[in-house]
Design an enzyme around this catalytic site. Sequence first.
Site, PDB file in Angstrom:
ATOM      1  N   LYS A  20      -1.782  -5.496  11.308  1.00 17.70           N
ATOM      2  CA  LYS A  20      -0.434  -4.955  11.441  1.00 17.70           C
ATOM      3  C   LYS A  20       0.438  -5.638  10.406  1.00 17.70           C
ATOM      4  O   LYS A  20       0.318  -6.842  10.175  1.00 17.70           O
ATOM      5  CB  LYS A  20       0.143  -5.216  12.835  1.00 17.70           C
ATOM      6  CG  LYS A  20      -0.462  -4.349  13.909  1.00 17.70           C
ATOM      7  CD  LYS A  20       0.223  -4.587  15.249  1.00 17.70           C
ATOM      8  CE  LYS A  20      -0.416  -3.725  16.330  1.00 17.70           C
ATOM      9  NZ  LYS A  20       0.189  -4.014  17.650  1.00 17.70           N
ATOM     10  N   GLU A  21       1.306  -4.832   9.787  1.00 13.84           N
ATOM     11  CA  GLU A  21       2.248  -5.389   8.829  1.00 13.84           C
ATOM     12  C   GLU A  21       3.657  -4.995   9.220  1.00 13.84           C
ATOM     13  O   GLU A  21       3.874  -3.938   9.817  1.00 13.84           O
ATOM     14  CB  GLU A  21       1.934  -4.939   7.398  1.00 13.84           C
ATOM     15  CG  GLU A  21       2.131  -3.466   7.135  1.00 13.84           C
ATOM     16  CD  GLU A  21       1.841  -3.058   5.697  1.00 13.84           C
ATOM     17  OE1 GLU A  21       1.164  -3.800   4.961  1.00 13.84           O
ATOM     18  OE2 GLU A  21       2.298  -1.974   5.313  1.00 13.84           O
ATOM     19  N   LYS A  41      10.178  -3.694  -2.021  1.00 12.45           N
ATOM     20  CA  LYS A  41       9.758  -3.636  -0.626  1.00 12.45           C
ATOM     21  C   LYS A  41       8.780  -4.778  -0.389  1.00 12.45           C
ATOM     22  O   LYS A  41       7.879  -5.006  -1.193  1.00 12.45           O
ATOM     23  CB  LYS A  41       9.061  -2.298  -0.354  1.00 12.45           C
ATOM     24  CG  LYS A  41       8.564  -2.088   1.050  1.00 12.45           C
ATOM     25  CD  LYS A  41       7.827  -0.747   1.078  1.00 12.45           C
ATOM     26  CE  LYS A  41       7.614  -0.172   2.415  1.00 12.45           C
ATOM     27  NZ  LYS A  41       6.965   1.142   2.317  1.00 12.45           N
TER      28      LYS A  41
END
Length: 182
Positions: free
Chosen positions: A91-92, A104
């Site tokens: 998960k990021e 970003k």
Amino acid sequence: MYHKEEERCGVTEKQKKKFKKMQGKLSHEWEVRVPASIVWETYGTLELGKVVAQLLPNLIEKVELVEGDGGVGTVLALTLPEGTPGFNFYKEKFTKIDHENRVKETEVVEGGYLLFGFTLYRVRLEIIEKDNGTSIIRSSVEYEIGEGSAADPSIVSTKALEVMAQVVGRNLEEKNASVGNA
């Protein structure tokens, strides 16, 4: 799982204490014949995950939105294809989105490199305007390994980001050319 990896690698607590905290950064640049504003429309939004899963299923099998709307704080769950060396899920979290400077940043918050003893794994994507019709996709990985960890920094690479920049860049070039010829 991490403790089992330590045992499998034969690293003892005494040996781990010898390792110091380590930091590193790797970068890659790819030039595309598309204005930065158009590249950012993909890279600066949730669209990037969709495009990568569609164009590179051998790199990213699935991208799921866990929370958020694409802004800072958004969390994505990424599933890698079966048989991918190392890990197949992480998960990021989007930690920085700067639309003005087209930057970003995401950090792994679960799974992935964290399973191997990394305390930080950050990806920074920058879209740089070269001239009116050309831009550069700069992809960087920053990492930290905690003191006492036996994590191996040689497993960090920008290769997936390089492939992503090339394939997404070519796709955007083709789309931009077809719009220009219409």
